[in-house]
Structure formats: C-alpha cells, structure tokens
Write an enzyme that holds these catalytic residues in place. Structure first.
Site, PDB file in Angstrom:
ATOM      1  N   ASP A 120       0.848  -1.199   0.000  1.00 38.36           N
ATOM      2  CA  ASP A 120       0.000   0.000   0.000  1.00 38.36           C
ATOM      3  C   ASP A 120       0.886   1.253   0.000  1.00 38.36           C
ATOM      4  OD1 ASP A 120      -2.056  -1.789   0.186  1.00 38.36           O
ATOM      5  OD2 ASP A 120      -2.493  -1.427   2.294  1.00 38.36           O
ATOM      6  N   LYS A 124      -0.155  10.053   1.517  1.00 36.06           N
ATOM      7  CA  LYS A 124      -0.082  11.280   2.331  1.00 36.06           C
ATOM      8  C   LYS A 124       1.136  11.230   3.248  1.00 36.06           C
ATOM      9  CE  LYS A 124      -4.878  12.542   2.300  1.00 36.06           C
ATOM     10  NZ  LYS A 124      -6.103  11.849   2.644  1.00 36.06           N
ATOM     11  N   ASP A 156       4.294  -0.806  -8.541  1.00 37.02           N
ATOM     12  CA  ASP A 156       3.927   0.049  -9.671  1.00 37.02           C
ATOM     13  C   ASP A 156       4.068   1.516  -9.280  1.00 37.02           C
ATOM     14  OD1 ASP A 156       1.685  -0.523  -7.811  1.00 37.02           O
ATOM     15  OD2 ASP A 156       0.797   1.140  -8.928  1.00 37.02           O
ATOM     16  N   THR A 194       2.816 -11.217  -9.498  1.00 33.26           N
ATOM     17  CA  THR A 194       1.750 -11.141  -8.496  1.00 33.26           C
ATOM     18  C   THR A 194       0.456 -10.706  -9.200  1.00 33.26           C
ATOM     19  OG1 THR A 194       1.852  -8.803  -7.862  1.00 33.26           O
ATOM     20  CG2 THR A 194       3.536 -10.248  -6.935  1.00 33.26           C
TER      21      THR A 194
END
Ligand code: SAH
Length: 220
Positions: A120, A124, A156, A194
C-alpha cells in the site's frame, strides 16, 4: 485491494490446512514445522496469495510464509491455494497478521528473503510511517534476515519506490539491484508475477523493483 465479501471467511480460515493459527509458537523454529525445507521466506501483504503459492511450488526447499492483515483477503488466498486439496503445497504457511505484530513470530536471523509486492503506497506524508519500507519496519527486517538474506520489493508506485530507496539509504541498507522497468530486464525471466503486477503491467504501467541487504551490524 478490492475484494468481494466472503460470508464464510472465518470458516474458510479455520478449516484451512495452509493456515497457521498459532504462529508465535514457531518463532525461531519455522523449519521444525517444515523439516523438509532449508530456508524461510516471508511475503508481507500477500493479498490473494498467488505469488507465495507459486513460489512454494517452484522452490520446495523453502518455507513461504504469506502474511496478510485482512481476513477476507486471506480467505481468498486460501481458496486460491486449495483449489486442488489433494495436492496442497507442503511448504506454504498462511498467517493473518499485521506486519507490526510479526516480531512475535519471526526469530532473529530466521529469514532468507522478505518480499514486499505492491505494498500500500500511503501517499499522504502524515501516513508515511505506515509504508512497509519506512523506518518503523526496516530495523525489524534487518533483525529477521540472516547473513546473505535479502529484501525484494516490487511496486507500480513510482513515488513509493523513490521514497523506499531514500528510506533504505537512510537506514544504512545497500541496494544491490534496482530498476524502474523490471519487465524490460533480462533478470525478470522466470520471475513469478503477483496479481497486482499482472493488472498494472497489462495496462502498460512500468514496474519498479529493487533488491537490498541490511546494514551488517544489524544482521544476524
Ligand atoms: N502482494 C499482492 C497484494 C498487494 S496489495 C500483489 O502484489 O498482488 C497490498 C496487500 O497488503 C493488501 O492485501 C493489504 O491488505 C496488505 N497489507 C497492507 N499493509 C499490511 C500490513 N501492515 N501487514 C500485513 N498486510 C498488509
């Protein structure tokens, strides 16, 4: 990760022979549970479990521990890897945990590899400490990796990749390999993709990859 709600998540997890429900008991002793193996590898945030499952089939001398924090997603990983119940990978362990709790289940110098795949991004700045390559996590990885052990990271997310290179340098890690376009590299041949990697690369997104080793004084 977008996921359809599974009503029987708890039942799927409970019944699964791939799930390890008491991982704390194996801290420092994962190989005693898998005596046919010589090495232990960990994927943090294993999602629907394709990567760890395929790696376990390819490299049977290694225990693959797939850790995922959300039960519903982990249940998908169980279903992915139990499609052929007669033929379960004997060296695959699925664990429900948050990365931050994992020091209770991994011993010092126990791991040969840590894989972070499409973690993840937490874009921020005030959430930066949640990124799995922040300085909250890197000292743990350094403790868990053995001499010669490596961290492998694919993403990515270009901003997360740049942040991770900086964070690794600040924490004294050595980056052995890095690329902003993994799928154009000859080393990519034979690499297991993946779920996210397939999705992003099919849309033409470049995939970043790095391999790094911890500072020697922290390594067991
Ligand atoms: N590795 C998979 C999934 C990537 S999505 C792939 O490449 O396809 C990132 C996954 O990491 C999500 O399933 C998310 O629930 C899990 N995750 C995020 N933070 C985590 C943490 N701190 N501990 C364990 N799992 C985490």
């Amino acid at each position: 990760m977008r996921i359809r709600y599974l009503q029987n998540t708890d039942e799927i997890l409970e019944k699964s022979a791939l799930m390890v429900h008491n991982p704390e008991e194996y801290k420092g002793q994962w190989l005693s549970k898998y005596p046919q193996c010589e090495k232990v590898a960990l994927e943090i945030g294993s999602g629907k479990g394709k990567f760890v499952g395929e790696m376990a089939k390819l490299y049977q001398d290694t225990v693959y521990i797939g850790v995922e924090k959300f039960s519903t997603i982990l249940a998908r990983a169980v279903l992915t890897n139990e499609q052929d119940p007669e033929n379960l990978p004997a060296n695959l362990a699925l664990v429900r945990s948050d990365a931050l709790e994992m020091d209770t289940m991994i011993g010092e110098g126990e791991l040969s590899r840590i894989y972070l795949n499409f973690s993840d991004p937490w874009p921020k700045k005030r959430h930066a400490k949640n990124r799995l390559t922040s300085n909250r996590f890197l000292p743990l990885y350094a403790k868990w990796l053995n001499a010669g052990g490596e961290l492998q990271f694919k993403t990515d997310n270009d901003a997360l990749f740049e942040y991770s290179l900086e964070s690794l340098a600040e924490n004294g890690w050595t980056v052995l390999f890095q690329t902003r376009d993994w799928h154009q590299c000859p080393e990519q041949e034979g690499d297991v993709m993946t779920e996210y990697e397939i999705q992003f690369s099919s849309r033409g997104k470049n995939i970043n990859k790095l391999t790094a080793i911890p500072p020697r004084e922290l390594q067991q």
